[in-house]
Motif scaffolding. Structure first.
Motif, mmCIF file in Angstrom:
data_model
loop_
_atom_site.group_PDB
_atom_site.id
_atom_site.type_symbol
_atom_site.label_atom_id
_atom_site.label_comp_id
_atom_site.label_asym_id
_atom_site.label_seq_id
_atom_site.Cartn_x
_atom_site.Cartn_y
_atom_site.Cartn_z
ATOM 1 N N GLU A 146 -13.772 -22.690 46.036
ATOM 2 C CA GLU A 146 -12.652 -22.331 46.902
ATOM 3 C C GLU A 146 -12.261 -23.463 47.845
ATOM 4 O OE1 GLU A 146 -13.454 -18.670 48.897
ATOM 5 O OE2 GLU A 146 -13.613 -17.512 47.037
ATOM 6 N N ARG A 147 -13.050 -24.542 47.830
ATOM 7 C CA ARG A 147 -12.725 -25.681 48.702
ATOM 8 C C ARG A 147 -12.589 -26.979 47.908
ATOM 9 N NH1 ARG A 147 -15.292 -26.564 54.319
ATOM 10 N NH2 ARG A 147 -13.292 -27.663 54.449
ATOM 11 N N VAL A 148 -12.087 -26.870 46.687
ATOM 12 C CA VAL A 148 -11.710 -28.063 45.926
ATOM 13 C C VAL A 148 -10.326 -28.474 46.422
ATOM 14 C CG1 VAL A 148 -11.191 -29.026 43.658
ATOM 15 C CG2 VAL A 148 -13.077 -27.392 43.912
ATOM 16 N N VAL A 149 -10.216 -29.658 47.016
ATOM 17 C CA VAL A 149 -8.943 -30.105 47.604
ATOM 18 C C VAL A 149 -8.206 -31.084 46.692
ATOM 19 C CG1 VAL A 149 -9.705 -29.725 49.972
ATOM 20 C CG2 VAL A 149 -10.138 -31.957 48.899
ATOM 21 N N VAL A 217 -12.878 -35.030 47.172
ATOM 22 C CA VAL A 217 -12.335 -34.135 46.148
ATOM 23 C C VAL A 217 -12.604 -32.665 46.454
ATOM 24 C CG1 VAL A 217 -12.509 -35.905 44.358
ATOM 25 C CG2 VAL A 217 -14.394 -34.295 44.678
ATOM 26 N N ALA A 218 -13.654 -32.401 47.242
ATOM 27 C CA ALA A 218 -14.033 -31.016 47.526
ATOM 28 C C ALA A 218 -15.021 -31.008 48.685
ATOM 29 C CB ALA A 218 -14.665 -30.378 46.282
ATOM 30 N N SER A 505 0.187 -28.295 58.762
ATOM 31 C CA SER A 505 -1.188 -28.594 58.330
ATOM 32 C C SER A 505 -1.385 -30.104 58.345
ATOM 33 C CB SER A 505 -1.465 -28.037 56.929
ATOM 34 O OG SER A 505 -0.597 -28.622 55.980
ATOM 35 N N ILE A 506 -2.646 -30.537 58.249
ATOM 36 C CA ILE A 506 -2.971 -31.972 58.216
ATOM 37 C C ILE A 506 -4.021 -32.199 57.136
ATOM 38 C CG2 ILE A 506 -3.803 -33.982 59.503
ATOM 39 C CD1 ILE A 506 -3.017 -32.533 62.089
ATOM 40 N N ASN A 507 -3.728 -33.092 56.203
ATOM 41 C CA ASN A 507 -4.666 -33.439 55.136
ATOM 42 C C ASN A 507 -5.351 -34.765 55.438
ATOM 43 O OD1 ASN A 507 -3.811 -31.152 53.782
ATOM 44 N ND2 ASN A 507 -2.362 -32.255 52.473
ATOM 45 N N ILE A 508 -6.546 -34.926 54.907
ATOM 46 C CA ILE A 508 -7.293 -36.172 55.048
ATOM 47 C C ILE A 508 -7.235 -36.935 53.728
ATOM 48 C CG2 ILE A 508 -9.572 -37.221 55.419
ATOM 49 C CD1 ILE A 508 -10.263 -34.788 57.163
ATOM 50 N N ALA A 509 -6.850 -38.203 53.784
ATOM 51 C CA ALA A 509 -6.852 -39.085 52.609
ATOM 52 C C ALA A 509 -7.826 -40.226 52.906
ATOM 53 C CB ALA A 509 -5.459 -39.607 52.315
ATOM 54 N N ALA A 510 -9.110 -39.977 52.653
ATOM 55 C CA ALA A 510 -10.150 -40.931 53.055
ATOM 56 C C ALA A 510 -10.065 -42.239 52.276
ATOM 57 C CB ALA A 510 -11.535 -40.293 52.874
#
Length: 542
Positions: A146-149, A217-218, A505-510
């Motif tokens: 449920e937390r695969v991004v 990735v998750a 929302s805010i996404n992280i792109a490491a």
């Protein structure tokens, strides 16, 4: 038009036969280069006012300017992004310039080109397959389904793939789902995927591999990040991406060298071609013309704040593309009435141009306004625009490259050369990495967009706290916003003030080293219009 063989274009740049990998007669991969220490190549960024369906012609301007600089005896190169199949078959129908200023072979470039986007899409989907296989085969890393991004990708506009459920199917006698663990998933368009961003931010293959391994990735059941490196597939991806990491050499319709590589969207990603391609062009030429996607509030801001800081670039000049048609649209004229003279509407739309010019000056940049000519422009409209520029002491020039080729852009080229001769670059970024995430976001929203406030949704506030927890405070900010307005509402034209930017929302792109605040209703997988460009192609002669 008669094209030169790509080997002849390479020879113009001083490249040996060992440094090029031909893909037929007119395309080639070339070995990446970096400018020698002390080489002072001039770098020109082409950007534009807020886009409209009237069209501005940013790519056409970039090509025309490079051609005109070449015509005047300069060793110029144009460095562009690769077109995505999504817009090619969706709205635009192509992204290789127009009229008498194009990059060639245009149909090849618009379609499969040298296979870079196919390699990238395959690499993205290999990782996605490995994630779900890992979960199915015992889930040693304890990935929470449920937390695969990480999203799958397709280089096509297809709204039906935005939200899907995968691994649906039968359960065997042992109670195991034979197609894997069902979960919600979705596709993004390839050019909006983080892997496209890291391709364009990587300094070399080694840097690409490090960034690739860093991609999250998750998350595990106890909230720890899982990266591509944890999946142990970085070497497999590097095999797929081996040739895609090399820039592509082609030519303009006037035989000016063109280096085309990478193509992230500017409304979702950072909207610039690869650092590898830009530095290669700067190593081989004396003046490099490049572009950044959409208006200056998106592509140019990200070019100047993200790409230039990451690559150590100091651009020398911004060329701001505008048209009388687009400015009249910003002034309230209906699209179907744009061919009618309307000086009051033109003047009413000019604050949008002024906002974009003043924004670029906040980076210390000299700005040249490029006015692309259209047949319906009247003498009174042209005079009104020229008078407005003169009153504000803005440098400007008319460009008729579409109709007249390189000769039609000579005035722009001469004005650009004059500004380049005035001295070294005064470029500086709008923000520095030591500022807080909130301050970086506020700086962009208030100074570049003109917003009064930044409003965070409850979900965005949770994401912001998580960004701090994950150590992302020194990351760049890559805003995801509609390109059709300075606000987050695509219907608001001109240069509005006293509005809020709403971050949902805010996404992280490491891997890219940036956070992505998502505003308004922006999506990462576009849809097709009612009549796609693909359907219009049915009327073309073969």
């Amino acid at each position: 038009m008669k094209l030169l063989k790509v080997t002849q274009i390479a020879k113009k740049l001083g490249l040996s036969a060992k440094e090029i990998i031909p893909y037929g007669y007119y395309k080639a991969k070339i070995e990446p280069k970096v400018p020698p220490v002390g080489k002072k190549t001039k770098l020109i960024l082409v950007t534009a006012i807020t886009p409209t369906k009237a069209g501005e012609g940013k790519t056409t301007t970039s090509i025309a300017l490079a051609d005109a600089l070449t015509l005047l005896g300069n060793k110029a190169i144009v460095a562009l992004r690769e077109p995505s199949l999504g817009p090619v078959f969706g709205m635009k129908g192509g992204a290789t310039g127009g009229g008498k200023v194009t990059v060639e072979p245009s149909e090849d470039i618009n379609l499969h080109f040298t296979g870079d986007l196919h390699a990238l899409t395959s690499s993205i989907n290999l990782i996605a397959a490995v994630i779900d296989n890992h979960i199915f085969q015992g889930n040693e890393l304890q990935i929470n389904p449920e937390r695969v991004v990480y999203k799958r990708a397709l280089d096509m506009n297809d709204r039906a793939l935005r939200e899907i459920t995968i691994a649906q199917g039968p359960i065997n006698k042992k109670g195991v789902a034979t197609n894997g663990t069902p979960r919600k998933d979705g596709f993004v368009i390839t050019v909006a995927h983080e892997m496209m961003a890291i391709l364009c931010l990587a300094k070399d293959p080694d840097d690409f591999k490090v960034r690739l391994g860093r991609m999250i990735v998750a998350y595990t059941f106890d909230g720890k990040p899982v990266t591509v490196k944890d999946l142990k597939v970085t070497n497999a991806v590097m095999k797929l991406m081996r040739d895609a990491l090399k820039p592509n050499l082609v030519q303009t319709s006037n035989h000016t060298p063109a280096i085309i590589h990478g193509g992230p969207f500017a409304n979702i990603a950072h909207g610039c071609n690869s650092i590898i391609a830009t530095k290669t062009a700067m190593a081989l030429g004396d003046i490099v013309v490049t572009e950044a996607g959409f208006g200056s509030d998106l592509g140019a801001e990200k070019f100047l704040d993200i790409k230039c800081q990451e690559a150590g670039l100091k651009p020398d000049l911004v060329v701001m593309v505008a048209t009388i048609r687009a400015l009249k649209l910003h002034g309230g004229v209906a699209f179907e009435d744009l061919d009618k003279e309307n000086v009051p509407a033109l003047l009413k739309g000019l604050p949008n141009l002024e906002k974009h010019v003043e924004n670029m000056k906040k980076f210390g940049m000299a700005v040249l306004i490029n006015i692309n000519k259209f047949a319906a422009d009247t003498p009174d409209e042209v005079k009104a625009l020229e008078d407005w520029c003169a009153q504000r002491h803005y440098d400007y020039a008319l460009n008729d490259g579409f109709n007249a080729g390189a000769k039609g852009a000579v005035d722009v080229a001469n004005k650009a050369l004059a500004l380049l001769r005035e001295g070294d670059s005064n470029y500086h970024p709008l923000y520095t990495l030591d500022m807080s995430i909130e301050d970086k976001i506020a700086k962009i929203c208030k100074e570049i967009y003109g917003a009064k406030n930044v409003i965070y949704s409850p979900e965005a506030l949770k994401d912001l706290a998580f960004c701090h927890q994950m150590g992302c405070d020194n990351y760049y900010v890559c805003m995801a916003k509609t390109p059709m307005s300075l606000t987050d509402d695509p219907k608001v034209l001109g240069a509005p003030t006293d509005f809020d930017i709403n971050i949902r929302s805010i996404n992280i792109a490491a891997g890219s080293h940036f956070v992505i605040p998502i505003t308004g209703t922006i999506v990462t997988m576009p849809g097709l219009p009612k009549v796609p460009a693909a359907v219009k192609m049915e009327e073309e002669k073969e």
